[in-house]
Design a protein around this motif. Structure first.
Motif, PDB file in Angstrom:
ATOM      1  N   LEU A   1       0.814  -1.209   0.000  1.00  0.00           N
ATOM      2  CA  LEU A   1       0.000   0.000   0.000  1.00  0.00           C
ATOM      3  C   LEU A   1       0.849   1.261   0.000  1.00  0.00           C
ATOM      4  N   LEU A   2       2.023   1.194   0.612  1.00  0.00           N
ATOM      5  CA  LEU A   2       2.929   2.339   0.620  1.00  0.00           C
ATOM      6  C   LEU A   2       3.649   2.500  -0.719  1.00  0.00           C
ATOM      7  N   TYR A   3       4.093   1.399  -1.298  1.00  0.00           N
ATOM      8  CA  TYR A   3       4.823   1.457  -2.572  1.00  0.00           C
ATOM      9  C   TYR A   3       3.920   1.881  -3.730  1.00  0.00           C
ATOM     10  N   PHE A   4       2.686   1.422  -3.705  1.00  0.00           N
ATOM     11  CA  PHE A   4       1.773   1.639  -4.835  1.00  0.00           C
ATOM     12  C   PHE A   4       0.501   2.344  -4.346  1.00  0.00           C
ATOM     13  N   PRO A   5       0.585   3.640  -4.090  1.00  0.00           N
ATOM     14  CA  PRO A   5      -0.563   4.353  -3.525  1.00  0.00           C
ATOM     15  C   PRO A   5      -1.777   4.319  -4.452  1.00  0.00           C
ATOM     16  N   ARG A   6      -2.919   4.130  -3.841  1.00  0.00           N
ATOM     17  CA  ARG A   6      -4.195   4.152  -4.553  1.00  0.00           C
ATOM     18  C   ARG A   6      -5.272   4.412  -3.525  1.00  0.00           C
ATOM     19  N   THR A   7      -6.434   4.814  -3.996  1.00  0.00           N
ATOM     20  CA  THR A   7      -7.540   5.007  -3.073  1.00  0.00           C
ATOM     21  C   THR A   7      -8.164   3.657  -2.731  1.00  0.00           C
ATOM     22  N   ILE A   8      -8.151   3.325  -1.469  1.00  0.00           N
ATOM     23  CA  ILE A   8      -8.730   2.083  -0.973  1.00  0.00           C
ATOM     24  C   ILE A   8     -10.138   2.416  -0.506  1.00  0.00           C
ATOM     25  N   LYS A   9     -11.114   2.000  -1.271  1.00  0.00           N
ATOM     26  CA  LYS A   9     -12.495   2.363  -0.970  1.00  0.00           C
ATOM     27  C   LYS A   9     -12.981   1.692   0.314  1.00  0.00           C
ATOM     28  N   ALA A  10     -14.116   2.161   0.774  1.00  0.00           N
ATOM     29  CA  ALA A  10     -14.599   1.756   2.089  1.00  0.00           C
ATOM     30  C   ALA A  10     -14.780   0.256   2.226  1.00  0.00           C
ATOM     31  N   ASP A  11     -15.344  -0.401   1.214  1.00  0.00           N
ATOM     32  CA  ASP A  11     -15.600  -1.832   1.344  1.00  0.00           C
ATOM     33  C   ASP A  11     -14.299  -2.621   1.429  1.00  0.00           C
ATOM     34  N   GLU A  12     -13.293  -2.242   0.635  1.00  0.00           N
ATOM     35  CA  GLU A  12     -12.003  -2.916   0.714  1.00  0.00           C
ATOM     36  C   GLU A  12     -11.306  -2.581   2.027  1.00  0.00           C
ATOM     37  N   SER A  13     -11.458  -1.343   2.481  1.00  0.00           N
ATOM     38  CA  SER A  13     -10.875  -0.957   3.769  1.00  0.00           C
ATOM     39  C   SER A  13     -11.389  -1.840   4.891  1.00  0.00           C
ATOM     40  N   LEU A  14     -12.658  -2.179   4.825  1.00  0.00           N
ATOM     41  CA  LEU A  14     -13.242  -3.058   5.837  1.00  0.00           C
ATOM     42  C   LEU A  14     -12.638  -4.450   5.750  1.00  0.00           C
ATOM     43  N   SER A  15     -12.501  -4.981   4.548  1.00  0.00           N
ATOM     44  CA  SER A  15     -11.961  -6.336   4.392  1.00  0.00           C
ATOM     45  C   SER A  15     -10.492  -6.401   4.781  1.00  0.00           C
ATOM     46  N   LEU A  16      -9.744  -5.316   4.600  1.00  0.00           N
ATOM     47  CA  LEU A  16      -8.328  -5.291   4.958  1.00  0.00           C
ATOM     48  C   LEU A  16      -8.095  -5.072   6.451  1.00  0.00           C
ATOM     49  N   GLY A  17      -9.088  -4.522   7.128  1.00  0.00           N
ATOM     50  CA  GLY A  17      -8.924  -4.201   8.536  1.00  0.00           C
ATOM     51  C   GLY A  17      -8.600  -2.745   8.803  1.00  0.00           C
ATOM     52  N   LEU A  18      -8.599  -1.923   7.750  1.00  0.00           N
ATOM     53  CA  LEU A  18      -8.366  -0.491   7.949  1.00  0.00           C
ATOM     54  C   LEU A  18      -9.590   0.173   8.570  1.00  0.00           C
ATOM     55  N   ALA A  19     -10.770  -0.280   8.193  1.00  0.00           N
ATOM     56  CA  ALA A  19     -12.020   0.226   8.759  1.00  0.00           C
ATOM     57  C   ALA A  19     -12.540  -0.762   9.793  1.00  0.00           C
ATOM     58  N   THR A  20     -13.051  -0.229  10.884  1.00  0.00           N
ATOM     59  CA  THR A  20     -13.730  -1.066  11.878  1.00  0.00           C
ATOM     60  C   THR A  20     -15.151  -1.362  11.436  1.00  0.00           C
ATOM     61  N   THR A  21     -15.818  -0.331  10.955  1.00  0.00           N
ATOM     62  CA  THR A  21     -17.198  -0.428  10.495  1.00  0.00           C
ATOM     63  C   THR A  21     -17.385   0.526   9.328  1.00  0.00           C
ATOM     64  N   VAL A  22     -18.178   0.131   8.363  1.00  0.00           N
ATOM     65  CA  VAL A  22     -18.566   1.008   7.263  1.00  0.00           C
ATOM     66  C   VAL A  22     -20.065   1.248   7.358  1.00  0.00           C
ATOM     67  N   VAL A  23     -20.450   2.517   7.285  1.00  0.00           N
ATOM     68  CA  VAL A  23     -21.860   2.870   7.394  1.00  0.00           C
ATOM     69  C   VAL A  23     -22.228   3.832   6.269  1.00  0.00           C
ATOM     70  N   PRO A  24     -23.502   3.919   5.896  1.00  0.00           N
ATOM     71  CA  PRO A  24     -23.913   4.927   4.921  1.00  0.00           C
ATOM     72  C   PRO A  24     -23.496   6.317   5.386  1.00  0.00           C
TER      73      PRO A  24
END
Length: 264
Positions: free
Chosen positions: A165-188
């Protein structure tokens, strides 16, 4: 001062810190960093603040360093100021954010990029709007990572994924953030404020010393041996066991009542 670059509200035990430069995507110029540092350090020491929420106004959570100011300093011989900002601003901010002995929530209302993502990663919980995302944008401007990204990001996603993620920056959308563990919860997006408010209220009504001790124990264990972690756990048990909240909780348990915690 609603036009200040960082706002603070402390209500019912919840301290809400709001980055308030919506026209600049809540990017961090020197004035914002100085005020954010002061507010985070103040909140860390304020017993009235039993839970902390970090968020932003407008479309962004925080897009990291203000590159317009950055370019101006580069062109006007201010390169030394550019890089002392890590020691003077970013490090103290994230140290206070990650080290305070109380729960911290990131309410990620929009994109969190660069140091903005790092700040979110330093929080305990990241409640993310479904329209938001993260971007480890440092490599795009030929800079290393800062604001604790090298420490917190691998803890969340593992070493190999952090490097990717550091070498190849990109926008990690909310749903992927949740699957990776970056997000605890995704809400509308339109439910973010209510979700965070309910969660913060619940934490602010909790046994603050015990919650802070848990936070400190987990952070300590990540850099120490098992035996050292057990010793630190013991000290935190002694600390929390001596609180009025613990005594009240035990009494409530015996009486089959719900405990009321005062945070002390």
């Amino acid at each position: 001062m609603t036009d200040a670059p960082v706002l603070l509200d402390v209500t019912d035990g919840v301290a809400t810190i709001t980055l308030n430069r919506p026209d600049a995507m809540n990017s961090l110029d020197v004035a914002t960093k100085v005020l954010l540092r002061e507010i985070v350090q103040t909140v860390a020491d304020d017993p009235a603040a039993r839970c902390v929420v970090l968020t932003g106004t407008g479309r962004a959570f925080c897009t990291g360093q203000d590159l317009k100011e950055h370019i101006g300093l580069l062109h006007n011989g201010g390169s030394e100021q550019l890089f002392t900002t890590v020691e003077e601003h970013y490090n103290p901010i994230v140290t206070a954010l990650a080290g305070m002995a109380k729960p911290v929530i990131a309410a990620v209302n929009g994109v969190a990029a660069g140091a903005g993502a790092s700040l979110a990663f330093a929080c305990d919980l990241r409640i993310v709007a479904d329209t938001a995302g993260f971007n480890l944008a440092f490599a795009n401007v030929a800079l290393s990572c800062d604001t604790g990204a090298s420490y917190h990001l691998p803890q969340l996603v593992g070493h190999a994924k952090a490097i990717e993620l550091l070498y190849f920056p990109r926008t990690i959308k909310a749903d992927e953030s949740l699957s990776l563990g970056l997000a605890t919860t995704v809400v509308p997006a339109d439910e973010l404020a209510a979700e965070v408010s309910a969660l913060a209220a619940r934490l602010a009504a909790g046994p603050t010393v015990a919650l802070g001790a848990m936070r400190r124990s987990v952070a300590y264990a990540s850099g120490h041996t098992f035996v050292e972690a057990l010793e630190f756990e013991g000290s935190m048990m002694q600390l929390s066991g001596a609180t009025a909240d613990h005594g009240a909780a035990v009494a409530a348990f015996v009486a089959k009542e719900k405990p009321v915690f005062e945070g002390r």
